[in-house]
Scaffold this active site. Structure first.
Site, short mmCIF file in Angstrom:
data_model
loop_
_atom_site.label_atom_id
_atom_site.label_comp_id
_atom_site.label_asym_id
_atom_site.label_seq_id
_atom_site.Cartn_x
_atom_site.Cartn_y
_atom_site.Cartn_z
N HIS A 299 5.86 -9.34 -5.54
CA HIS A 299 7.21 -9.32 -6.07
C HIS A 299 7.87 -10.75 -5.18
CE1 HIS A 299 10.87 -8.54 -8.46
NE2 HIS A 299 11.35 -8.18 -7.43
N GLU B 287 7.96 -5.24 1.20
CA GLU B 287 6.96 -5.35 0.20
C GLU B 287 5.68 -5.22 1.35
OE1 GLU B 287 6.77 -8.33 -2.62
OE2 GLU B 287 5.00 -7.54 -3.61
#
Lengths: 87, 402
Positions: B294, B305
């Site tokens: 992302h 992440e």
């Protein structure tokens, strides 16, 4: 001017922290006040609207902007400087 | 359960107005980010974005059609035409009865809202264009795609902010896998680079004024983009029976909700989506060669992440390549996962890993192989594509070679 600037800022911070203005002390940090990053962004918006200023603040690097948010007193003096620069 | 493959791809984004141009830019490490050019842009504090420049709607649509088409629907339709052309499918003769379309968008016709409000509030006009409602509705792009190709089965739009197109592709995948539809057009589209669209984002103070630098220690925010990606997802048996070229297999999908903060990302929510996609695809972490992250370039997303990838991948995190292509095509919001899936197809089919551009300083909290700055050649058998949205809604796709 300074007293009224301080009062307005403290009123904004108190509203965000859900406290009475007299519970907000100059040495308090945002953490002491229970204001998180979204609360900070909203407070800055209200300060910009109240004083017709633009506050340089990026939520990605809160410590690196010239706008000092380390305590209530620091925020007051930073806003005062921006208000002076405007006038 | 059916196996699901991709037999067509199309795109419009700041890197190019088709797939070959976009892949060339990704390979060469070019960025589509530049000065924003639209009315009142000078009143914005954010002056950069990944705009689709030189867009000529009249080349693609006649005047009558254009009255109904916001920019986000234009992008989606052109991308869908490319995808269908590549697939070689003809939806006449019964195929269209059961085939459908699922497209993601966060804002729908933001430009139409913006222009119409300007007309009535700023300019004091007392009427707006008669087709404002059908133009701005979130399902407009999906509807126009269904009309153009005669897709009369399941058709709808999905809005989960920055995960919209991954959710749309995942739902289309599930429809084909379950046998509910032999073919689904899937993907997403976004066009909120207008004064009101960018002004809204400025308020959150998560945008950078200078450059999108995913995973870099000196990153300071995201850059908005615009565009669309549309794919043909098809039952493998159906594709094989007609001798179609197969770009990749959609092997798995998983979605999770943080049920936590409205904007702050959650390690746990992201990790559950990644682990779920692997399980759904029956892939081990060791089998995955590349993750299209992302990777928004915000302080919070990138470190969360990376931690989520580490948690799920364990020792395999040391060797998996992870890049964010958002420094190239910008954050295309509800269309971003669909644009980013092109990098996944390039990894599988060409063995080229799109780089993370603008990488300058290692961040100990993002200590994965982020394929900095230049593309890399590597043989990859399976890939993941991550999307984690505001609202805590996560959607991860797993693709592999057939």
């Amino acid at each position: 001017m300074s007293d009224s600037v301080r009062e307005k800022i403290i009123a904004i911070i108190a509203e965000e922290a859900v406290l009475d203005p007299d519970q907000v002390k100059p040495e308090m940090t945002l953490e002491d006040l229970g204001i998180d990053s979204l609360g900070l962004v909203e407070s800055i918006f209200k300060i910009e609207e109240a004083f017709d200023i633009s506050v340089p603040f990026n939520a990605n690097e809160p410590a690196q902007t010239e706008f000092d948010i380390s305590s209530v007193a620091a925020i007051v003096s930073a806003v005062e400087a921006l208000v002076r620069a405007r006038v | 359960m059916k196996r699901v493959v991709i037999t067509g791809a199309g795109t419009v984004n700041a890197l190019g107005q088709d797939v070959p141009q976009t892949l060339a830019a990704l390979r060469e490490g070019r960025s589509g980010i530049g000065p924003l050019e639209f009315r009142d842009a000078e009143r914005l504090s954010i002056q950069i974005g990944a705009q689709v420049k030189g867009w000529q709607p009249e080349v693609h649509f006649d005047r009558q059609q254009l009255g109904f088409l916001d920019r986000f629907a234009q992008f989606a339709l052109v991308a869908a035409r490319q995808a269908v052309a590549q697939s070689g499918l003809d939806f006449a003769g019964g195929l269209g009865d059961r085939s459908g379309v699922v497209l993601g968008t966060a804002g729908g016709g933001v430009g139409t809202w913006d222009e119409s409000y300007r007309a009535v509030y700023a300019e004091g006009k007392n009427r707006v264009h008669p087709f404002v409602v059908p133009r701005l509705m979130n399902n407009a792009a999906a509807s126009h795609v269904s009309i153009e190709f005669g897709l009369r089965g399941p058709a709808f739009s999905v809005a989960t902010a920055c995960s919209s197109s991954n959710h749309a592709m995942g739902l289309g995948f599930q429809l084909v896998r379950s046998g509910a539809a032999p073919v689904m057009l899937v993907g997403g589209s976004e066009a909120m680079l207008c004064f009101g669209g960018v002004k809204a984002w400025e308020g959150l103070r998560v945008m950078t004024k200078d450059a999108c630098r995913p995973f870099s220690a000196n990153r300071n925010g995201m850059v908005q983009g615009e565009g669309a990606g549309v794919y043909v997802f098809e039952d493998l048996d159906h594709a094989r029976a007609r001798g179609a070229d197969i770009l990749a297999e959609v092997a798995g999908f998983h979605m999770s909700s943080d049920a936590g903060d409205i904007v702050m990302p959650s390690l746990d929510g992201a990790a559950r989506a990644i682990a779920g996609a692997l399980a759904d695809a029956a892939l081990t972490p060791e089998a995955v060669g590349y993750i299209n992250a992302h990777g928004t370039g915000t302080a919070a997303n990138d470190k969360t992440e990376c931690a989520a990838i580490r948690r799920v991948f364990g020792p395999a995190a040391e060797r998996v390549m992870v890049s964010s292509t958002k420094a190239a095509h910008g954050h295309c919001i509800g269309g971003t996962g669909a644009v980013e899936l092109l990098a996944c197809l390039m990894a599988l089919n060409e063995g080229v890993i799109a780089p993370t551009l603008n990488y300058q300083e290692p961040d100990p909290e993002c200590d994965l192989d982020v394929v900095p700055n230049t593309a890399r050649t590597a043989r990859v058998e399976a890939v993941l594509s991550n999307a984690f949205a505001f609202g805590g809604m996560n959607a991860v796709l797993a693709l592999k070679k057939v």
